[in-house]
Write an enzyme that holds these catalytic residues in place. Structure first.
Site, PDB file in Angstrom:
ATOM      1  N   GLU A  54     -81.094 -58.657  27.321  1.00  0.00           N
ATOM      2  CA  GLU A  54     -81.118 -57.306  26.781  1.00  0.00           C
ATOM      3  C   GLU A  54     -81.690 -56.423  27.876  1.00  0.00           C
ATOM      4  O   GLU A  54     -82.885 -56.263  28.023  1.00  0.00           O
ATOM      5  CB  GLU A  54     -81.971 -57.220  25.502  1.00  0.00           C
ATOM      6  CG  GLU A  54     -81.711 -55.941  24.729  1.00  0.00           C
ATOM      7  CD  GLU A  54     -82.793 -54.895  24.895  1.00  0.00           C
ATOM      8  OE1 GLU A  54     -82.561 -53.741  24.522  1.00  0.00           O
ATOM      9  OE2 GLU A  54     -83.878 -55.208  25.403  1.00  0.00           O
ATOM     10  N   ASP A 111     -85.581 -60.159  25.038  1.00  0.00           N
ATOM     11  CA  ASP A 111     -85.769 -58.719  24.885  1.00  0.00           C
ATOM     12  C   ASP A 111     -86.363 -58.084  26.144  1.00  0.00           C
ATOM     13  O   ASP A 111     -87.239 -58.656  26.789  1.00  0.00           O
ATOM     14  CB  ASP A 111     -86.723 -58.474  23.697  1.00  0.00           C
ATOM     15  CG  ASP A 111     -86.917 -57.006  23.411  1.00  0.00           C
ATOM     16  OD1 ASP A 111     -85.910 -56.326  23.146  1.00  0.00           O
ATOM     17  OD2 ASP A 111     -88.066 -56.531  23.461  1.00  0.00           O
ATOM     18  N   ARG A 118     -84.851 -44.332  14.763  1.00  0.00           N
ATOM     19  CA  ARG A 118     -83.921 -45.467  14.853  1.00  0.00           C
ATOM     20  C   ARG A 118     -83.767 -46.130  13.481  1.00  0.00           C
ATOM     21  O   ARG A 118     -82.792 -46.824  13.227  1.00  0.00           O
ATOM     22  CB  ARG A 118     -84.421 -46.501  15.883  1.00  0.00           C
ATOM     23  CG  ARG A 118     -84.290 -46.012  17.322  1.00  0.00           C
ATOM     24  CD  ARG A 118     -84.846 -47.030  18.298  1.00  0.00           C
ATOM     25  NE  ARG A 118     -86.277 -47.265  18.118  1.00  0.00           N
ATOM     26  CZ  ARG A 118     -86.962 -48.212  18.755  1.00  0.00           C
ATOM     27  NH1 ARG A 118     -86.356 -48.999  19.612  1.00  0.00           N
ATOM     28  NH2 ARG A 118     -88.254 -48.365  18.548  1.00  0.00           N
TER      29      ARG A 118
HETATM   30  C1  OTU Z   1     -85.845 -53.354  23.182  1.00  0.00           C
HETATM   31  O1  OTU Z   1     -85.283 -52.129  23.556  1.00  0.00           O
HETATM   32  C2  OTU Z   1     -85.564 -53.510  21.695  1.00  0.00           C
HETATM   33  O2  OTU Z   1     -84.182 -53.609  21.474  1.00  0.00           O
HETATM   34  C3  OTU Z   1     -86.188 -52.345  20.960  1.00  0.00           C
HETATM   35  O3  OTU Z   1     -85.880 -52.345  19.612  1.00  0.00           O
HETATM   36  C4  OTU Z   1     -87.670 -52.404  21.185  1.00  0.00           C
HETATM   37  O4  OTU Z   1     -88.273 -51.266  20.669  1.00  0.00           O
HETATM   38  C5  OTU Z   1     -88.034 -52.500  22.676  1.00  0.00           C
HETATM   39  O5  OTU Z   1     -87.218 -53.421  23.404  1.00  0.00           O
HETATM   40  C6  OTU Z   1     -89.427 -52.999  22.811  1.00  0.00           C
HETATM   41  O6  OTU Z   1     -89.532 -54.336  22.406  1.00  0.00           O
HETATM   42  O7  OTU Z   1     -86.343 -52.581  26.364  1.00  0.00           O
HETATM   43  O8  OTU Z   1     -84.210 -53.163  27.931  1.00  0.00           O
HETATM   44  O9  OTU Z   1     -84.079 -47.135  24.525  1.00  0.00           O
HETATM   45  O10 OTU Z   1     -83.127 -49.492  24.378  1.00  0.00           O
HETATM   46  O11 OTU Z   1     -86.632 -49.973  24.495  1.00  0.00           O
HETATM   47  C7  OTU Z   1     -84.143 -52.154  27.034  1.00  0.00           C
HETATM   48  C8  OTU Z   1     -84.881 -47.964  23.818  1.00  0.00           C
HETATM   49  C9  OTU Z   1     -85.283 -52.187  26.065  1.00  0.00           C
HETATM   50  C10 OTU Z   1     -84.434 -49.377  23.940  1.00  0.00           C
HETATM   51  C11 OTU Z   1     -85.320 -50.141  24.870  1.00  0.00           C
HETATM   52  C12 OTU Z   1     -84.946 -51.569  24.801  1.00  0.00           C
END
Ligand code: OTU
Length: 652
Positions: free
Chosen positions: A326, A284, A520
């Site tokens: 991600e 993540d 969301r």
């Molecule tokens: C990711 O998200 C997760 O998919 C989110 O659900 C979490 O809230 C976030 O991390 C924190 O853990 O970091 O690289 O525009 O796309 O926060 C992208 C918002 C991230 C998300 C962004 C994303």
């Protein structure tokens, strides 16, 4: 690669390993460690070489890899060897994914186990279960604020249940994907608690500041990820009387990777989950791993070094395990998370194709493929042995992640075009049936992103309310069109749970205090299994979408050209409403021409448009669409597209 200095250090480390490690059968471990050590050592040196305890830390790192190797089951070790041999296994068109919440798709892990048949009914064989590790109840960010990385949240189940799922999936050749939140922990994680109590070791795990001096320097250039709910990137901790870096929500403490102990802890956690039978780890927020004053602290070169290190180490212990990056960042930045200047992925084998996702939504709103074409034309080439996750929706908001340059090339003015998109999807634009919600609105730069389910964003919610049969049918065709694109593009298509049966926005989150300020949740539904049952009743929305995806998946799996071997060629058509690309087959199989009409009215394609691309269509009077197995609709040498129609046409 062999190199003297690193090798002599490796010898020293191996010498010092504890007897209980040395006594084990470590053949494959040693060969892989030998192969990766030069790289691993150099990267570790780059990040931590200035520290006095550098060698000690390196020893610890090797120990972690060795211990986890010893703990890896013979069965998983066999999978590792098989995947080493068949190294392109994940590029095959046979994989189709679905993302879901264990307590949204099902009640919990146990209930999920009983629903595995559903995956096979649909044809998906890669299941991403959204984060299930322990989180504080009312400050969890949907599972992304972990308070214990080795414990499954009691609300969804336990390790036993997960192991049963992993095993059941393995038996059916279904891959299991789990999240590891590498960038931050919950403020209630044991490390944070200990830091709060003043333990030096754990204070070093985070970015903690006495006063505002350094935070203020950071704030000059750091953007806000959640400007509405968590403005600023630092949070005052009452107990410590200090500032903590919290880039996401104020209860998510950023981990300090300038400290090698943090890296080693996290590696241990990754390998722990690899050893529970997880095939793919979704890492993540990887773009955020390294912080630097005077920039956005995203996509820093050191973040890439960390990922290379994670990969190098994971390859030694569990080489069959893949990573998903991600990184929802600019198109040119995303591809770097595969690793640069290489053939096989050096960082993550798989990355979210956020660019394609956002471009598809542009095509939905504009009813044409101008920006989509332009954006895909400029989508940087990826490495040979790496692949995309192609998706339409996920649990997060949609960011308009294409460049202003491309917007201009497509003939629009960036600012007004972005505004148009936000208005379109949030239902403010007069000519829209979309039911999206604005997320992360930032008054400082007028930025915003979009929440909502695919079904509601497409307009089905509105059409149903209006009881407008024509609009209902068009919306369904639109939903199917988008899937036809992600299924054919190249990479692993990832269906978002609920989309396969047309699930609408769920507004019940508004009544829940811990969710109300995060829209969301509107697109993180609880599946109504009575409704889902309608997928078996012809004539229902559930049936129409489900059976279309089912068929698409079946056909995709039979088309070799849909494997991902950098075998896609964009085709430039004069009709702006049509999007077309060619999937090139290896050896003497047929290529496949993928065509989609993004307009709500009839469109035509002059076949000479394609002929000029040197494609010879098999039999021009009888062009078979692979999806429907029927002859395509032709009228006077023109291919006819009904609204939102797509074709998968075989060409030789
Ligand atoms: C990711 O998200 C997760 O998919 C989110 O659900 C979490 O809230 C976030 O991390 C924190 O853990 O970091 O690289 O525009 O796309 O926060 C992208 C918002 C991230 C998300 C962004 C994303």
């Amino acid at each position: 690669m062999y190199e003297q200095l690193s090798h002599s250090i490796l010898n020293e480390i191996l010498e010092r390993l504890k007897p209980e490690i040395k006594e084990q059968e470590l053949n494959h471990f040693y060969t892989r460690l030998g192969a990766n050590f030069y790289s691993l050592f150099s990267l570790f040196l780059k990040l931590y070489g200035k520290r006095k305890d550098f060698k000690e830390q390196l020893l610890k790192l090797v120990e972690v890899m060795a211990r986890q190797y010893i703990g890896r089951s013979p069965e998983l070790k066999k999978t590792d060897l098989a995947r080493e041999k068949d190294y392109n296994w994940f590029l095959s068109q046979k994989w189709v994914g679905m993302t879901l919440y264990a307590d949204g798709f099902a009640e919990n892990l146990l209930d999920l186990l009983s629903k595995i048949d559903y995956f096979q009914e649909l044809g998906v064989n890669l299941i991403h279960i959204m984060p299930i590790l322990e989180c504080p109840k009312n400050a969890s960010d949907g599972g992304y604020a972990v308070s214990n990385y080795r414990q499954i949240d009691a609300r969804v189940g336990d390790l036993e249940a997960l192991k049963n799922i992993a095993q059941a999936m393995k038996q059916r050749d279904i891959l299991l994907v789990l999240d590891i939140v590498v960038n931050h922990t919950s403020n209630q994680h044991e490390w944070a608690e200990k830091a709060r109590q003043g333990e030096h070791k754990y204070k070093e795990y985070y970015y903690i500041f006495q006063d505002r001096e350094i935070p203020d320097m950071f704030e000059k250039t750091l953007p806000d990820v959640f400007p509405q709910t968590a403005p600023g990137n630092f949070t005052w901790d009452e107990t410590m009387q200090k500032w903590v870096m919290t880039v996401f929500n104020n209860y998510q403490w950023d981990l300090n990777y300038q400290n090698p102990a943090v890296f080693i802890e996290m590696l241990d956690i990754l390998l722990f989950w690899a050893n529970q039978g997880v095939d793919i780890l979704r890492l993540d927020a990887v773009a955020f791993l390294w912080k630097k004053i005077g920039g956005s602290s995203q996509n820093e070169p050191e973040a890439h070094i960390l990922l290379q290190l994670f990969k190098d180490c994971c390859q030694v212990t569990a080489p069959g395990v893949l990573f998903i990056a991600e990184a929802i960042v600019a198109p040119v930045e995303i591809v770097k998370y595969f690793g640069e200047d290489a053939i096989n992925a050096k960082e993550c084998e798989i990355a979210y194709n956020a660019t394609f996702m956002a471009l598809l939504w542009d095509a939905v709103a504009t009813k044409n493929a101008k920006l989509l074409k332009q954006g895909i034309k400029n989508l940087p080439d990826k490495l040979e042995r790496a692949t995309w996750l192609n998706y339409i929706r996920c649990h997060d908001d949609i960011g308009l992640g294409f460049t202003d340059e491309d917007i201009m090339e497509a003939g629009y003015e960036p600012k007004s075009h972005r505004n148009f998109l936000l208005n379109y999807f949030s239902g403010k634009y007069e000519n829209t049936a979309a039911r999206g919600l604005l997320f992360g609105q930032n008054p400082k730069n007028n930025d915003a992103r979009i929440s909502g389910t695919l079904t509601s964003l497409i307009g089905l919610e509105t059409a149903l309310e209006e009881k407008n049969q024509e609009k209902i049918e068009l919306s369904i065709k639109h939903i199917i069109l988008l899937h036809s694109m992600i299924f054919a593009f190249g990479g692993i298509p990832l269906i978002y749970y609920g989309d396969e049966i047309g699930t609408l926005n769920d507004y019940s989150y508004m009544g829940n205090l811990s969710k109300a300020n995060d829209n969301r949740w509107a697109h993180r539904p609880k599946i109504d299994w009575k409704k889902a049952q309608l997928r078996k009743t012809p004539g229902t929305i559930e049936h129409t979408i489900f059976s279309a995806l089912q068929r698409m998946i079946k056909v995709r799996k039979e088309i070799a050209a849909f494997g991902d071997f950098n075998n896609r060629e964009l085709i430039n058509l004069s009709n702006p409403h049509l999007f077309a690309f060619l999937r090139i087959a290896q050896e003497n199989q047929d290529h496949v021409l993928v065509l989609g009409n993004f307009d709500a009215s009839y469109q035509y394609l002059n076949l000479t448009d394609i002929d000029s691309k040197m494609l010879r269509l098999n039999d021009r009077d009888n062009i078979i669409d692979l999806y429907s197995s029927q002859a395509s609709v032709m009228f006077k040498n023109q291919l006819v597209f009904s609204p939102f129609r797509f074709y998968w046409i075989s060409v030789s």
